[in-house]
Design a protein around this motif. Structure first.
Motif, PDB file in Angstrom:
ATOM      1  N   VAL A   1       0.865  -1.175   0.000  1.00 22.13           N
ATOM      2  CA  VAL A   1       0.000   0.000   0.000  1.00 22.13           C
ATOM      3  C   VAL A   1       0.903   1.226   0.000  1.00 22.13           C
ATOM      4  O   VAL A   1       1.651   1.447   0.952  1.00 22.13           O
ATOM      5  CB  VAL A   1      -0.931   0.035   1.247  1.00 22.13           C
ATOM      6  CG1 VAL A   1      -1.697   1.343   1.310  1.00 22.13           C
ATOM      7  CG2 VAL A   1      -1.888  -1.141   1.226  1.00 22.13           C
ATOM      8  N   PRO A   2       0.874   2.006  -1.078  1.00 24.88           N
ATOM      9  CA  PRO A   2       1.686   3.225  -1.087  1.00 24.88           C
ATOM     10  C   PRO A   2       1.191   4.204  -0.019  1.00 24.88           C
ATOM     11  O   PRO A   2      -0.019   4.341   0.198  1.00 24.88           O
ATOM     12  CB  PRO A   2       1.475   3.801  -2.486  1.00 24.88           C
ATOM     13  CG  PRO A   2       0.901   2.676  -3.304  1.00 24.88           C
ATOM     14  CD  PRO A   2       0.177   1.794  -2.339  1.00 24.88           C
TER      15      PRO A   2
ATOM     16  N   LEU B   1      -7.882   3.164  -6.691  1.00 26.72           N
ATOM     17  CA  LEU B   1      -9.126   2.398  -6.519  1.00 26.72           C
ATOM     18  C   LEU B   1      -8.839   0.932  -6.215  1.00 26.72           C
ATOM     19  O   LEU B   1      -9.582   0.308  -5.466  1.00 26.72           O
ATOM     20  CB  LEU B   1     -10.026   2.537  -7.753  1.00 26.72           C
ATOM     21  CG  LEU B   1     -10.658   3.916  -7.938  1.00 26.72           C
ATOM     22  CD1 LEU B   1     -11.422   3.978  -9.254  1.00 26.72           C
ATOM     23  CD2 LEU B   1     -11.557   4.276  -6.769  1.00 26.72           C
ATOM     24  N   LYS B   2      -7.756   0.384  -6.782  1.00 29.15           N
ATOM     25  CA  LYS B   2      -7.373  -1.000  -6.461  1.00 29.15           C
ATOM     26  C   LYS B   2      -6.990  -1.114  -4.992  1.00 29.15           C
ATOM     27  O   LYS B   2      -7.357  -2.079  -4.313  1.00 29.15           O
ATOM     28  CB  LYS B   2      -6.209  -1.447  -7.345  1.00 29.15           C
ATOM     29  CG  LYS B   2      -6.645  -1.900  -8.714  1.00 29.15           C
ATOM     30  CD  LYS B   2      -5.509  -2.591  -9.447  1.00 29.15           C
ATOM     31  CE  LYS B   2      -5.988  -3.102 -10.774  1.00 29.15           C
ATOM     32  NZ  LYS B   2      -5.413  -2.464 -11.927  1.00 29.15           N
ATOM     33  N   THR B   3      -6.252  -0.137  -4.489  1.00 31.03           N
ATOM     34  CA  THR B   3      -5.885  -0.132  -3.066  1.00 31.03           C
ATOM     35  C   THR B   3      -7.144  -0.029  -2.200  1.00 31.03           C
ATOM     36  O   THR B   3      -7.301  -0.768  -1.227  1.00 31.03           O
ATOM     37  CB  THR B   3      -4.924   1.034  -2.746  1.00 31.03           C
ATOM     38  OG1 THR B   3      -3.748   0.901  -3.542  1.00 31.03           O
ATOM     39  CG2 THR B   3      -4.538   1.045  -1.281  1.00 31.03           C
ATOM     40  N   ALA B   4      -8.047   0.861  -2.563  1.00 29.70           N
ATOM     41  CA  ALA B   4      -9.299   1.032  -1.816  1.00 29.70           C
ATOM     42  C   ALA B   4     -10.118  -0.258  -1.847  1.00 29.70           C
ATOM     43  O   ALA B   4     -10.747  -0.629  -0.856  1.00 29.70           O
ATOM     44  CB  ALA B   4     -10.108   2.194  -2.393  1.00 29.70           C
ATOM     45  N   GLU B   5     -10.094  -0.957  -2.969  1.00 32.33           N
ATOM     46  CA  GLU B   5     -10.811  -2.231  -3.112  1.00 32.33           C
ATOM     47  C   GLU B   5     -10.215  -3.277  -2.165  1.00 32.33           C
ATOM     48  O   GLU B   5     -10.936  -3.997  -1.480  1.00 32.33           O
ATOM     49  CB  GLU B   5     -10.718  -2.708  -4.568  1.00 32.33           C
ATOM     50  CG  GLU B   5     -11.537  -3.943  -4.869  1.00 32.33           C
ATOM     51  CD  GLU B   5     -13.023  -3.670  -4.988  1.00 32.33           C
ATOM     52  OE1 GLU B   5     -13.799  -4.519  -4.519  1.00 32.33           O
ATOM     53  OE2 GLU B   5     -13.407  -2.627  -5.536  1.00 32.33           O
ATOM     54  N   ARG B   6      -8.883  -3.348  -2.113  1.00 30.34           N
ATOM     55  CA  ARG B   6      -8.215  -4.316  -1.231  1.00 30.34           C
ATOM     56  C   ARG B   6      -8.543  -4.046   0.232  1.00 30.34           C
ATOM     57  O   ARG B   6      -8.691  -4.972   1.024  1.00 30.34           O
ATOM     58  CB  ARG B   6      -6.697  -4.284  -1.425  1.00 30.34           C
ATOM     59  CG  ARG B   6      -6.224  -5.287  -2.448  1.00 30.34           C
ATOM     60  CD  ARG B   6      -4.723  -5.343  -2.498  1.00 30.34           C
ATOM     61  NE  ARG B   6      -4.302  -4.329  -3.456  1.00 30.34           N
ATOM     62  CZ  ARG B   6      -3.212  -3.588  -3.361  1.00 30.34           C
ATOM     63  NH1 ARG B   6      -2.396  -3.730  -2.365  1.00 30.34           N
ATOM     64  NH2 ARG B   6      -2.922  -2.690  -4.265  1.00 30.34           N
ATOM     65  N   LEU B   7      -8.652  -2.769   0.590  1.00 31.31           N
ATOM     66  CA  LEU B   7      -8.955  -2.402   1.978  1.00 31.31           C
ATOM     67  C   LEU B   7     -10.466  -2.291   2.227  1.00 31.31           C
ATOM     68  O   LEU B   7     -10.894  -1.935   3.317  1.00 31.31           O
ATOM     69  CB  LEU B   7      -8.255  -1.087   2.340  1.00 31.31           C
ATOM     70  CG  LEU B   7      -6.724  -1.123   2.266  1.00 31.31           C
ATOM     71  CD1 LEU B   7      -6.150   0.252   2.583  1.00 31.31           C
ATOM     72  CD2 LEU B   7      -6.148  -2.173   3.204  1.00 31.31           C
TER      73      LEU B   7
ATOM     74  N   LEU C   1     -15.642   3.769  -1.927  1.00 32.04           N
ATOM     75  CA  LEU C   1     -14.586   3.740  -2.946  1.00 32.04           C
ATOM     76  C   LEU C   1     -14.472   2.362  -3.570  1.00 32.04           C
ATOM     77  O   LEU C   1     -14.223   2.232  -4.754  1.00 32.04           O
ATOM     78  CB  LEU C   1     -13.225   4.119  -2.341  1.00 32.04           C
ATOM     79  CG  LEU C   1     -13.030   5.569  -1.940  1.00 32.04           C
ATOM     80  CD1 LEU C   1     -11.669   5.763  -1.289  1.00 32.04           C
ATOM     81  CD2 LEU C   1     -13.176   6.490  -3.138  1.00 32.04           C
ATOM     82  N   ALA C   2     -14.659   1.321  -2.776  1.00 31.57           N
ATOM     83  CA  ALA C   2     -14.482  -0.045  -3.260  1.00 31.57           C
ATOM     84  C   ALA C   2     -15.528  -0.396  -4.317  1.00 31.57           C
ATOM     85  O   ALA C   2     -15.258  -1.161  -5.226  1.00 31.57           O
ATOM     86  CB  ALA C   2     -14.549  -1.035  -2.105  1.00 31.57           C
ATOM     87  N   GLU C   3     -16.703   0.201  -4.214  1.00 39.62           N
ATOM     88  CA  GLU C   3     -17.759  -0.121  -5.176  1.00 39.62           C
ATOM     89  C   GLU C   3     -17.701   0.811  -6.383  1.00 39.62           C
ATOM     90  O   GLU C   3     -18.531   0.735  -7.254  1.00 39.62           O
ATOM     91  CB  GLU C   3     -19.158   0.036  -4.548  1.00 39.62           C
ATOM     92  CG  GLU C   3     -19.361  -0.659  -3.231  1.00 39.62           C
ATOM     93  CD  GLU C   3     -19.026   0.219  -2.050  1.00 39.62           C
ATOM     94  OE1 GLU C   3     -19.281   1.436  -2.081  1.00 39.62           O
ATOM     95  OE2 GLU C   3     -18.493  -0.309  -1.075  1.00 39.62           O
ATOM     96  N   ALA C   4     -16.728   1.701  -6.433  1.00 36.81           N
ATOM     97  CA  ALA C   4     -16.637   2.647  -7.540  1.00 36.81           C
ATOM     98  C   ALA C   4     -16.464   1.913  -8.862  1.00 36.81           C
ATOM     99  O   ALA C   4     -15.792   0.904  -8.917  1.00 36.81           O
ATOM    100  CB  ALA C   4     -15.470   3.613  -7.314  1.00 36.81           C
ATOM    101  N   PRO C   5     -17.063   2.427  -9.920  1.00 34.86           N
ATOM    102  CA  PRO C   5     -16.902   1.760 -11.207  1.00 34.86           C
ATOM    103  C   PRO C   5     -15.436   1.752 -11.632  1.00 34.86           C
ATOM    104  O   PRO C   5     -14.722   2.722 -11.421  1.00 34.86           O
ATOM    105  CB  PRO C   5     -17.745   2.612 -12.176  1.00 34.86           C
ATOM    106  CG  PRO C   5     -18.129   3.835 -11.441  1.00 34.86           C
ATOM    107  CD  PRO C   5     -17.909   3.599  -9.982  1.00 34.86           C
ATOM    108  N   GLN C   6     -15.008   0.643 -12.204  1.00 37.14           N
ATOM    109  CA  GLN C   6     -13.604   0.499 -12.581  1.00 37.14           C
ATOM    110  C   GLN C   6     -13.290   1.182 -13.903  1.00 37.14           C
ATOM    111  O   GLN C   6     -12.147   1.378 -14.246  1.00 37.14           O
ATOM    112  CB  GLN C   6     -13.231  -0.990 -12.641  1.00 37.14           C
ATOM    113  CG  GLN C   6     -13.281  -1.679 -11.310  1.00 37.14           C
ATOM    114  CD  GLN C   6     -12.331  -1.068 -10.282  1.00 37.14           C
ATOM    115  OE1 GLN C   6     -11.170  -0.849 -10.568  1.00 37.14           O
ATOM    116  NE2 GLN C   6     -12.838  -0.783  -9.109  1.00 37.14           N
ATOM    117  N   THR C   7     -14.334   1.527 -14.668  1.00 37.67           N
ATOM    118  CA  THR C   7     -14.072   2.197 -15.937  1.00 37.67           C
ATOM    119  C   THR C   7     -14.524   3.653 -15.828  1.00 37.67           C
ATOM    120  O   THR C   7     -15.585   3.949 -15.294  1.00 37.67           O
ATOM    121  CB  THR C   7     -14.827   1.515 -17.091  1.00 37.67           C
ATOM    122  OG1 THR C   7     -16.218   1.456 -16.762  1.00 37.67           O
ATOM    123  CG2 THR C   7     -14.314   0.113 -17.332  1.00 37.67           C
TER     124      THR C   7
END
Length: 111
Positions: free
Chosen positions: A62-63, A90-96, A101-107
């Protein structure tokens, strides 16, 4: 709601009543277990399984810049992230498992 956000932001700025330390990239920051638990089922489960008085959680891969931005989002309800950093953030937010943020659209639509 505005009062709650400003109160949490003030507690964070003053580092009042912090009860957890998060570490990554050789740097640390202090936070509140209650805020982390409310904003992330990942942190909630971790803290319930390990009920230490003031735990130190080391986050691998995690940066530190992502961590501070995620904490800003948790405490203020919003955060600004550079466009080129957005996919990895968003990938970091998804992991945590950060709620909101985790449900944010990836595109992202290109205008």
């Amino acid at each position: 709601q505005t009062n709650m956000v400003s109160s949490f932001k003030h507690l964070r700025d003053e580092k009042s009543f912090t009860d957890i330390t998060l570490a990554c990239d050789g740097q640390t920051c202090k936070a509140h277990k209650m805020v982390l638990s409310a904003c992330s089922p990942y942190f909630k489960a971790l803290l319930e399984e390990n009920p230490a008085k003031h735990p130190i959680i080391i986050l691998k891969d995690v940066p530190f810049q992502h961590l501070t931005a995620i904490l800003e989002f948790m405490y203020a309800g919003e955060v600004n992230v550079a466009q080129d950093q957005l996919p990895s953030f968003l990938k970091t937010a998804e992991r945590l498992k950060v709620k909101g943020l985790a449900e944010a659209p990836q595109t992202i639509k290109q205008e």
